[in-house]
Design a protein around this motif. Structure first.
Motif, PDB file in Angstrom:
ATOM      1  N   TYR A   1      42.319  52.141  71.677  1.00 41.12           N
ATOM      2  CA  TYR A   1      42.446  51.828  70.254  1.00 41.12           C
ATOM      3  C   TYR A   1      41.148  52.069  69.476  1.00 41.12           C
ATOM      4  O   TYR A   1      40.837  51.338  68.553  1.00 41.12           O
ATOM      5  CB  TYR A   1      42.922  50.381  70.068  1.00 41.12           C
ATOM      6  N   GLN A   2      40.422  53.109  69.820  1.00 48.19           N
ATOM      7  CA  GLN A   2      39.166  53.428  69.130  1.00 48.19           C
ATOM      8  C   GLN A   2      39.378  53.601  67.629  1.00 48.19           C
ATOM      9  O   GLN A   2      38.592  53.136  66.812  1.00 48.19           O
ATOM     10  CB  GLN A   2      38.535  54.690  69.730  1.00 48.19           C
ATOM     11  N   ASP A   3      40.496  54.233  67.253  1.00 49.00           N
ATOM     12  CA  ASP A   3      40.776  54.453  65.829  1.00 49.00           C
ATOM     13  C   ASP A   3      40.973  53.129  65.085  1.00 49.00           C
ATOM     14  O   ASP A   3      40.467  52.956  63.977  1.00 49.00           O
ATOM     15  CB  ASP A   3      41.997  55.363  65.658  1.00 49.00           C
ATOM     16  N   ARG A   4      41.661  52.191  65.675  1.00 52.86           N
ATOM     17  CA  ARG A   4      41.849  50.893  65.026  1.00 52.86           C
ATOM     18  C   ARG A   4      40.562  50.073  65.002  1.00 52.86           C
ATOM     19  O   ARG A   4      40.345  49.302  64.065  1.00 52.86           O
ATOM     20  CB  ARG A   4      42.935  50.090  65.735  1.00 52.86           C
ATOM     21  N   LEU A   5      39.752  50.214  66.023  1.00 51.93           N
ATOM     22  CA  LEU A   5      38.478  49.485  66.054  1.00 51.93           C
ATOM     23  C   LEU A   5      37.568  49.923  64.914  1.00 51.93           C
ATOM     24  O   LEU A   5      36.771  49.129  64.407  1.00 51.93           O
ATOM     25  CB  LEU A   5      37.777  49.680  67.407  1.00 51.93           C
TER      26      LEU A   5
END
Length: 129
Positions: free
Chosen positions: A57-61
């Motif tokens: 979930y790098q994009d959400r982080l």
């Protein structure tokens, strides 16, 4: 609704330089990816969960940029990537997971001598997240 099943397992290293070290593994049943850490003296469960969360979930982080002081264990590197220190504890990691729109439900042993031990998690993306 997307549900990830993450399973947790333990073993002991038989390696030359690491003989006897604890090994904690987290397997993502949906993707087949495995995350592991070795040693002890820190929250190994939080560490493998944090590794999974950081990669998946790098994009959400990225949406948490500017809140580094709010979430214990979260920082942003010079290259802009979010970095999670799971050694701060599984509670810190689940707090971050909930902040990015995930619902985390712990799976645990209900009977036997290992009753109450964590076996893994079910991670669901919340509606509208």
């Amino acid at each position: 609704m997307n549900i990830n099943h993450l399973s947790l397992s333990w073993s002991t290293s038989r390696g030359r330089e690491t003989y006897g070290y604890n090994i904690c593994r987290l397997d993502d049943r949906n993707t087949g990816r495995r995350f592991r850490c070795m040693g002890g003296g820190y929250d190994m469960i939080g560490t493998v969960f944090g590794m999974w969360l950081e990669e998946t979930y790098q994009d959400r982080l990225q949406a948490l940029r500017g809140t580094e002081g709010t979430f214990y264990g979260l920082r942003f590197l010079n290259d802009g990537k979010a970095s999670l220190d799971g050694g701060t504890g599984i509670n810190s990691m689940t707090t971050i997971a909930e902040a990015i729109g995930l619902e985390v439900e712990r799976e645990y042993a209900k009977k036997g001598r290992n009753r109450g031990n964590t076996l893994g998690w079910y991670v669901t993306e919340k509606e509208g997240a």
